[in-house]
Motif scaffolding. Structure first.
Motif, PDB file in Angstrom:
ATOM      1  N   GLY A 124      -8.499   3.620 -16.543  1.00 23.95           N
ATOM      2  CA  GLY A 124      -7.097   3.991 -16.676  1.00 23.95           C
ATOM      3  C   GLY A 124      -6.211   2.782 -16.856  1.00 23.95           C
ATOM      4  O   GLY A 124      -6.651   1.633 -16.738  1.00 23.95           O
ATOM      5  N   ASN A 125      -4.945   3.048 -17.153  1.00 23.96           N
ATOM      6  CA  ASN A 125      -3.935   1.990 -17.305  1.00 23.96           C
ATOM      7  C   ASN A 125      -4.332   0.948 -18.347  1.00 23.96           C
ATOM      8  O   ASN A 125      -4.077  -0.247 -18.180  1.00 23.96           O
ATOM      9  N   GLY A 126      -4.966   1.409 -19.419  1.00 26.70           N
ATOM     10  CA  GLY A 126      -5.337   0.504 -20.493  1.00 26.70           C
ATOM     11  C   GLY A 126      -6.483  -0.429 -20.171  1.00 26.70           C
ATOM     12  O   GLY A 126      -6.776  -1.339 -20.936  1.00 26.70           O
ATOM     13  N   LYS A 127      -7.147  -0.224 -19.034  1.00 30.49           N
ATOM     14  CA  LYS A 127      -8.267  -1.079 -18.655  1.00 30.49           C
ATOM     15  C   LYS A 127      -9.566  -0.524 -19.218  1.00 30.49           C
ATOM     16  O   LYS A 127      -9.686   0.667 -19.488  1.00 30.49           O
ATOM     17  N   ALA A 128     -10.534  -1.403 -19.386  1.00 24.64           N
ATOM     18  CA  ALA A 128     -11.838  -0.999 -19.902  1.00 24.64           C
ATOM     19  C   ALA A 128     -12.932  -1.558 -19.009  1.00 24.64           C
ATOM     20  O   ALA A 128     -12.767  -2.613 -18.382  1.00 24.64           O
ATOM     21  N   PHE A 129     -14.045  -0.863 -18.946  1.00 22.93           N
ATOM     22  CA  PHE A 129     -15.193  -1.369 -18.214  1.00 22.93           C
ATOM     23  C   PHE A 129     -15.740  -2.611 -18.911  1.00 22.93           C
ATOM     24  O   PHE A 129     -15.812  -2.667 -20.143  1.00 22.93           O
TER      25      PHE A 129
END
Length: 314
Positions: A124-129
């Motif tokens: 979420g919030n524009g984050k990526a694994f």
């Protein structure tokens, strides 16, 4: 000549990989599966039975690389009494049984197809694994894949056998099954879907992009003892994906713009929160480590990958 053993060679990923490996003249490949397909005359197939009981000591002689795609896959409605125990039996015990035999036979590299579920279920919030993030599996399948990864890394450290781990998100392509196949059928039928206003972001990987990455990991020096995330390098919302599927099959996706919050509320009331998460939530992967370390980029765009879903060819 590089001798390769490949498990799951009659499965969705394995069968495509087997075909591509056989096109490389410097590869000699043995395709392993639980039991021989009834309709094949493929001489490269070998039956090995259950993973945790398989004895491959003879077949592994002079093998250079072992690629393990076979697994107990993620099952939506699992009917076994103890799903975690069953996942561990196949995905952990079975994987490590094969890996120990490979190490004992002098196999140089073990390539393991894991899952993005090792990282978690959502971003979420524009984050990526990222490939080196702390794992956070949330279900039995993801946990079993993580435990297999950990066991392989320990075995590699003890024996010197190189281990390569690849974690793909949802894989799509010709013959895909599961949720993606269900989505294709809905678009094909022309049914109106209340998914015309979803602004999430999902990472996918086309089967041909994944196969290309696996082949890159067979002998690339920088792949040794690394974890890589797979992906197409393009993220789509559910709305964009449905439109892309429709375009690929030459049919318009009939999408009604219903607010995601309303859909989430309805899914909660109906006890379908997990389904809503996959349709409405985000799951993004960062493949920058994969691309930089391996000097690799996905050879096909998402648009090309979706189009290939409907092209019946090897």
């Amino acid at each position: 000549m590089t001798k390769i053993c490949l498990t799951g060679s009659s499965g969705f990923v394995g069968s495509r990989l087997l075909y591509e490996l056989k096109q490389v003249t410097t590869f000699q490949v043995a395709g392993l599966c639980r039991r021989l397909p009834q309709d094949t005359n493929e001489s490269a197939f070998f039956a090995m039975g259950d993973l945790q009981q398989a004895d491959l000591s003879e077949l592994l002689r002079d093998t250079d690389v072992f690629i393990h795609t076979a697994a107990r896959a993620h099952i939506m409605k699992d009917e076994v009494a103890d799903p975690l125990a069953e996942y561990r039996r196949v995905n952990v015990e079975g994987t490590l049984n094969l890996a120990r035999q490979a190490a004992a036979a002098g196999v140089k590299r073990f390539v393991f197809i894991s899952s993005i579920k090792v990282n978690g279920e959502a971003t979420g919030n524009g984050k990526a694994f990222g490939a080196d993030d702390k794992p956070a599996p949330e279900d039995a399948y993801g946990l079993s894949k993580l435990e297999a990864e950990q066991g392989l890394m320990l075995l590699g450290a003890e024996t010197g056998m190189e281990v390569v781990i690849i974690r793909p998100p949802l894989v799509y392509g010709p013959g895909v099954k599961g949720n993606f196949a269900s989505m294709i059928k809905l678009v094909e039928k022309g049914l109106p879907l209340p998914l015309g206003a979803i602004h999430n972001q999902r990472s996918l990987v086309g089967i041909d992009n994944l196969v290309d990455l696996i082949i890159r990991c067979i002998d690339h020096p920088a792949a040794a003892n690394q974890v890589f995330l797979a992906g197409d390098g393009e993220d789509l919302s559910t709305t964009e994906l449905l439109r892309g599927v429709g375009k690929a099959m030459g049919k318009p996706a009939r999408l009604i713009p219903v607010p995601a919050g309303l859909l989430q509320f309805g899914a909660t009331l109906l006890g379908r929160k997990a389904v809503a998460q996959r349709l409405l939530g985000s799951l993004q992967v960062d493949i920058s480590k994969t691309c930089e370390l391996l000097d690799w980029k996905p050879p096909y765009t998402v648009e090309e990958g979706l189009r290939r879903c409907f092209e019946r060819s090897n």
